[in-house]
Design a protein around this motif. Structure first.
Motif, PDB file in Angstrom:
ATOM      1  N   LYS A  14      46.555  29.511  58.842  1.00 25.20           N
ATOM      2  CA  LYS A  14      45.297  28.854  58.493  1.00 25.20           C
ATOM      3  C   LYS A  14      44.522  29.547  57.383  1.00 25.20           C
ATOM      4  N   HIS A  15      44.897  30.753  57.034  1.00 24.89           N
ATOM      5  CA  HIS A  15      44.153  31.512  56.025  1.00 24.89           C
ATOM      6  C   HIS A  15      45.130  32.051  54.970  1.00 24.89           C
ATOM      7  N   LEU A  16      44.908  31.629  53.722  1.00 23.53           N
ATOM      8  CA  LEU A  16      45.732  32.079  52.599  1.00 23.53           C
ATOM      9  C   LEU A  16      44.835  32.837  51.631  1.00 23.53           C
ATOM     10  N   LEU A  17      45.244  34.022  51.262  1.00 24.19           N
ATOM     11  CA  LEU A  17      44.427  34.896  50.422  1.00 24.19           C
ATOM     12  C   LEU A  17      45.197  35.257  49.158  1.00 24.19           C
ATOM     13  N   GLU A  18      44.501  35.228  48.018  1.00 24.79           N
ATOM     14  CA  GLU A  18      45.120  35.709  46.780  1.00 24.79           C
ATOM     15  C   GLU A  18      44.090  36.461  45.956  1.00 24.79           C
ATOM     16  N   ILE A  19      44.568  37.431  45.205  1.00 24.30           N
ATOM     17  CA  ILE A  19      43.729  38.243  44.330  1.00 24.30           C
ATOM     18  C   ILE A  19      44.313  38.169  42.926  1.00 24.30           C
ATOM     19  N   ASN A  20      43.455  37.890  41.946  1.00 21.77           N
ATOM     20  CA  ASN A  20      43.896  37.753  40.565  1.00 21.77           C
ATOM     21  C   ASN A  20      43.173  38.762  39.686  1.00 21.77           C
ATOM     22  N   LEU A  78      48.276  38.723  43.453  1.00 20.11           N
ATOM     23  CA  LEU A  78      48.723  39.120  44.786  1.00 20.11           C
ATOM     24  C   LEU A  78      48.454  37.961  45.733  1.00 20.11           C
ATOM     25  N   PHE A  79      49.484  37.550  46.463  1.00 18.17           N
ATOM     26  CA  PHE A  79      49.347  36.428  47.392  1.00 18.17           C
ATOM     27  C   PHE A  79      49.738  36.888  48.788  1.00 18.17           C
ATOM     28  N   TYR A  80      48.842  36.580  49.762  1.00 20.80           N
ATOM     29  CA  TYR A  80      49.128  37.034  51.125  1.00 20.80           C
ATOM     30  C   TYR A  80      48.577  36.032  52.139  1.00 20.80           C
ATOM     31  N   PRO A  81      49.460  35.277  52.804  1.00 26.39           N
ATOM     32  CA  PRO A  81      49.003  34.413  53.895  1.00 26.39           C
ATOM     33  C   PRO A  81      48.662  35.264  55.116  1.00 26.39           C
ATOM     34  N   LEU A  82      47.392  35.281  55.497  1.00 31.32           N
ATOM     35  CA  LEU A  82      47.018  36.065  56.673  1.00 31.32           C
ATOM     36  C   LEU A  82      47.620  35.459  57.937  1.00 31.32           C
ATOM     37  N   ASN A  83      47.644  34.131  57.999  1.00 25.74           N
ATOM     38  CA  ASN A  83      48.311  33.389  59.067  1.00 25.74           C
ATOM     39  C   ASN A  83      48.468  31.959  58.569  1.00 25.74           C
ATOM     40  N   ASN A 115      37.577  42.421  20.658  1.00 28.73           N
ATOM     41  CA  ASN A 115      37.255  41.522  21.761  1.00 28.73           C
ATOM     42  C   ASN A 115      38.005  41.975  23.004  1.00 28.73           C
ATOM     43  N   ALA A 116      37.382  41.805  24.160  1.00 23.43           N
ATOM     44  CA  ALA A 116      38.031  42.178  25.419  1.00 23.43           C
ATOM     45  C   ALA A 116      37.514  41.282  26.537  1.00 23.43           C
ATOM     46  N   THR A 117      38.408  40.956  27.463  1.00 20.68           N
ATOM     47  CA  THR A 117      38.069  40.185  28.657  1.00 20.68           C
ATOM     48  C   THR A 117      38.627  40.899  29.880  1.00 20.68           C
ATOM     49  N   ASP A 118      37.782  41.143  30.864  1.00 18.31           N
ATOM     50  CA  ASP A 118      38.202  41.719  32.143  1.00 18.31           C
ATOM     51  C   ASP A 118      37.809  40.743  33.244  1.00 18.31           C
ATOM     52  N   LEU A 119      38.770  40.327  34.027  1.00 17.62           N
ATOM     53  CA  LEU A 119      38.508  39.326  35.057  1.00 17.62           C
ATOM     54  C   LEU A 119      39.136  39.758  36.374  1.00 17.62           C
ATOM     55  N   ALA A 120      38.386  39.606  37.464  1.00 18.02           N
ATOM     56  CA  ALA A 120      38.901  39.855  38.810  1.00 18.02           C
ATOM     57  C   ALA A 120      38.368  38.755  39.716  1.00 18.02           C
ATOM     58  N   SER A 121      39.240  38.185  40.542  1.00 16.46           N
ATOM     59  CA  SER A 121      38.810  37.116  41.437  1.00 16.46           C
ATOM     60  C   SER A 121      39.551  37.207  42.759  1.00 16.46           C
ATOM     61  N   ILE A 122      38.921  36.671  43.782  1.00 16.80           N
ATOM     62  CA  ILE A 122      39.531  36.561  45.098  1.00 16.80           C
ATOM     63  C   ILE A 122      39.466  35.099  45.512  1.00 16.80           C
ATOM     64  N   ASP A 123      40.561  34.584  46.044  1.00 22.42           N
ATOM     65  CA  ASP A 123      40.698  33.169  46.369  1.00 22.42           C
ATOM     66  C   ASP A 123      41.081  33.047  47.843  1.00 22.42           C
ATOM     67  N   TRP A 124      40.344  32.193  48.568  1.00 23.76           N
ATOM     68  CA  TRP A 124      40.548  32.054  50.006  1.00 23.76           C
ATOM     69  C   TRP A 124      40.675  30.577  50.356  1.00 23.76           C
ATOM     70  N   LYS A 125      41.833  30.215  50.896  1.00 23.85           N
ATOM     71  CA  LYS A 125      42.062  28.863  51.396  1.00 23.85           C
ATOM     72  C   LYS A 125      42.052  28.905  52.923  1.00 23.85           C
ATOM     73  N   GLY A 153      55.640  43.867  54.404  1.00 22.78           N
ATOM     74  CA  GLY A 153      55.335  42.924  55.479  1.00 22.78           C
ATOM     75  C   GLY A 153      56.120  41.646  55.278  1.00 22.78           C
ATOM     76  N   PRO A 154      55.978  40.690  56.180  1.00 21.21           N
ATOM     77  CA  PRO A 154      56.834  39.501  56.154  1.00 21.21           C
ATOM     78  C   PRO A 154      56.360  38.352  55.294  1.00 21.21           C
ATOM     79  N   ARG A 155      55.149  38.426  54.664  1.00 21.92           N
ATOM     80  CA  ARG A 155      54.578  37.212  54.087  1.00 21.92           C
ATOM     81  C   ARG A 155      54.315  37.251  52.580  1.00 21.92           C
ATOM     82  N   GLY A 156      53.689  38.292  52.090  1.00 18.94           N
ATOM     83  CA  GLY A 156      53.073  38.240  50.778  1.00 18.94           C
ATOM     84  C   GLY A 156      54.014  38.455  49.612  1.00 18.94           C
ATOM     85  N   SER A 157      53.454  38.266  48.385  1.00 18.86           N
ATOM     86  CA  SER A 157      54.211  38.492  47.159  1.00 18.86           C
ATOM     87  C   SER A 157      53.276  39.020  46.084  1.00 18.86           C
ATOM     88  N   PHE A 158      53.854  39.604  45.049  1.00 18.23           N
ATOM     89  CA  PHE A 158      53.065  40.082  43.914  1.00 18.23           C
ATOM     90  C   PHE A 158      53.733  39.654  42.628  1.00 18.23           C
TER      91      PHE A 158
END
Length: 607
Positions: A153-159, A146-151, A191-201, A107-112
């Motif tokens: 006004k809405h910016l979405l990223e997943i970490n 993962l970074f993806y501007p929906l438009n 020791n282990a750490t597992d992290l998942a997050s979703i970020d919405w601007k 698509g035209p917007r996102g990056s990884f």
């Protein structure tokens, strides 16, 4: 290397900031609280330098949007992947490798961005057929953004983050200076750490913005001494976070920020250790002195609990005199369900521009931190009514920039501590402790120009604490009287880069053994050696000095850069003292030294 900051030692990346303990700091990655941001009990951080876009560091006086910290805030932001053709790099050395791949999403917007970092020190030792008595660590980090501007006004990223480490160490019982649980012959740690997050601007309008995060963070810790007697600490922690903030620009020269933070923690843990071992190794204020006692009384605990933390803040940044005077007035409210305590923390800061290049700044605030140690709130081994630790910060400073690339800053601070959690014979833990710290920080920086850059920092600081009002104050381990850091980077010629880092610190305090008594155990009939200690942290280690150097040379394979580097830690092979160890009858004492002269050779290829 910044003023007011000193590491616990070469074997730990944990930081003392302005006389505060390392567990009084808070560390965030992309706005998400990190339960344990270090590998190998603090030896190295889980953050990959190749990914970092920005770091916000507050040595004190931080605004109301940050909570659960008494001393400092370190917030790390990873960069976005490049929206273009697929590219990356591979770096490797004798003990570790680092790989990164980034590019555009369909698509035209996102990056990884994907990265992997592996340390295989243990495998190298196995290949060399070294004895099991040698310390064998390893760690790994896998990260994704993962970074993806929906438009517009809405910016979405997943970490995502998968991180872990392990230590295996067979103990030679014949070493008279080792001080480990009785009859134990092997140490294992996982020791282990597992992290998942979703970020919405979300841009609601030209004057209203929203920023929301939701995250799941799983932390697993298993540490044990085995054969023939086992001692262990097992933690299984699940964190669920929601952080939502709004920024409003209501009128000219005002910026109002408000937000909530919901933090739910589910903890399952089991412990089984000799009480003497637990008290000896888990005291952050004291160092050195006596070995473990022969007290075999065990701390045993097996517990499951759910903690709920709620935070709310509001702050107003007001440009009172445009271009000259800016203030920030805020309030933070916090609540912990276990203790049922509610706290209110007002905060204030002011920046006044004396001239276009000189500014005066000051800050004051109240800061609270609920204990992060689940054992503290255990109904049997702890005290569920333990209160939040509290600090007041007073800061004043002046900053001047001359020419485009020089900056000088001077800050003074005073920090008052109350309700510190300390061991209590009746309640297990209580808020009997208090303390204070004060000092002056100096910083001089030159940004890159004319092929070189660097900075110089110096700090003078005093920190004192006591475990009970009836006891005298003592200097805790984090009392660092003088700290000097010098960092310099040069580019002597095309393709060459040369860097130096020099650290010089006055000695940290420790408790000295002044005498020893012999008593006969009434049960076994054996002679037990009981040390007599001097004043708590009444002595100091020799001064610490370490010079590190890094040389890089960039070559090109076609149009692809290949970087070869040599990094040498402790170039002058200074034998810095970490601690002193005693033999069984305290007749001998020897120094435990920190990192020796240590060269690391590696290459980095970009494609």
């Amino acid at each position: 290397t910044l003023p007011g900051v000193v590491a616990e030692g070469d074997f730990s990346g944990r930081m003392y900031v302005r006389g505060g303990r390392s567990d009084e700091n808070i560390v965030l990655l992309d706005r998400i609280y990190i339960y344990e941001p270090y590998h190998l009990n603090g030896l190295v951080s889980i953050f990959n330098p190749e990914l970092i876009r920005d770091i916000e560091f507050y040595a004190g006086g931080f605004p109301a949007k940050y909570g659960q910290a008494l001393s400092a805030v370190i917030e790390v932001y990873n960069r976005y992947g490049i929206r273009g053709h697929l590219q990356g790099h591979l770096a490797t050395s004798l003990i570790s490798s680092n790989a990164l791949v980034e590019g555009a999403l369909p698509g035209p917007r996102g990056s990884f961005l994907l990265s992997a970092r592996l340390n295989y020190y243990d495998k190298i030792m196995d290949l060399l057929k070294l004895p099991e008595e040698y310390f064998r660590p390893n760690f790994y980090d896998y990260q994704m953004k993962l970074f993806y501007p929906l438009n517009k006004k809405h910016l979405l990223e997943i970490n995502g983050l998968l991180s872990g480490d392990a230590i295996n160490w067979k103990i030679n019982q014949e070493n008279e200076f080792l001080d480990l649980p009785m009859e134990s012959q092997k140490y294992e740690s996982r020791n282990a750490t597992d992290l998942a997050s979703i970020d919405w601007k979300w841009v609601l309008s030209k004057r209203v913005f929203a920023h929301t995060n939701a995250a799941y963070n799983h932390q697993y810790v298993d540490s044990r001494y085995v054969y023939p007697t086992s001692y262990w600490a097992h933690f299984n922690v699940r964190n669920y976070d929601v952080r939502s903030e709004f920024t409003i620009l209501p009128v000219a020269h005002h910026k109002i920020e408000s937000g909530i933070y919901l933090h739910l923690v589910q903890v399952d843990y089991s412990l089984s250790y000799p009480r003497s071992y637990w008290e000896f190794f888990f005291s952050s204020n004291k160092k050195g002195g006596a070995r473990l006692s022969d007290d075999s009384t065990r701390i045993k605990a097996e517990y499951r609990s759910v903690y709920q933390y709620y935070g709310y803040f509001i702050q107003d940044e007001w440009e009172v005199i445009p271009g000259r005077l800016v203030t920030n007035l805020g309030m933070r409210l916090e609540y912990l369900n276990v203790s049922g305590q509610f706290v209110a923390n007002p905060r204030f800061s002011l920046v006044y521009h004396l001239t276009p290049h000189t500014l005066l700044k000051t800050a004051w605030g109240i800061y609270s931190q609920f204990s992060r140690d689940p054992l503290v709130f255990n109904p049997e081994a702890g005290n569920p009514k333990a209160l939040a630790l509290q600090a007041q910060h007073y800061i004043v400073g002046i900053e001047h920039r001359w020419q485009p690339d020089y900056l000088i800053r001077l800050e003074g601070y005073y920090k008052k501590l109350d309700d510190l959690i300390t061991p209590d014979p009746l309640k297990n833990y209580d808020n009997n402790g208090d303390g204070y710290s004060y000092g002056v920080d100096f910083f001089l920086e030159k940004t890159f120009s004319h092929r070189w850059s660097g900075w110089l920092s110096y700090s003078y600081g005093v920190s004192r604490r006591r475990d009970d009002p009836s006891q005298p104050y003592y200097y805790p381990q984090q009392d660092q009287r003088h700290t000097l850091s010098l960092v310099a980077n040069f580019q002597p010629g095309r393709g060459w880069n040369l860097g130096f880092k020099w650290l010089l610190n006055s000695g940290k305090p420790y408790t000295e053994v002044t005498d020893v008594h012999q008593v006969t155990d009434s049960t076994s009939g054996k002679i037990v050696f009981v040390p007599v200690e001097g004043p708590i942290n009444g002595k100091r280690f020799p001064y610490y000095s370490r010079l590190d150097m890094r040389i890089e040379r960039t070559f090109f394979l076609g149009n692809k850069p290949l970087v070869c580097y040599l990094e040498i830690l402790n170039l002058l092979n200074r034998k810095n003292v970490y601690d002193y160890s005693y033999n069984r009858d305290y007749s001998k004492k020897k120094a435990i030294h920190q990192l020796p002269f240590l060269p690391v050779l590696g290459v980095k290829f970009t494609f």
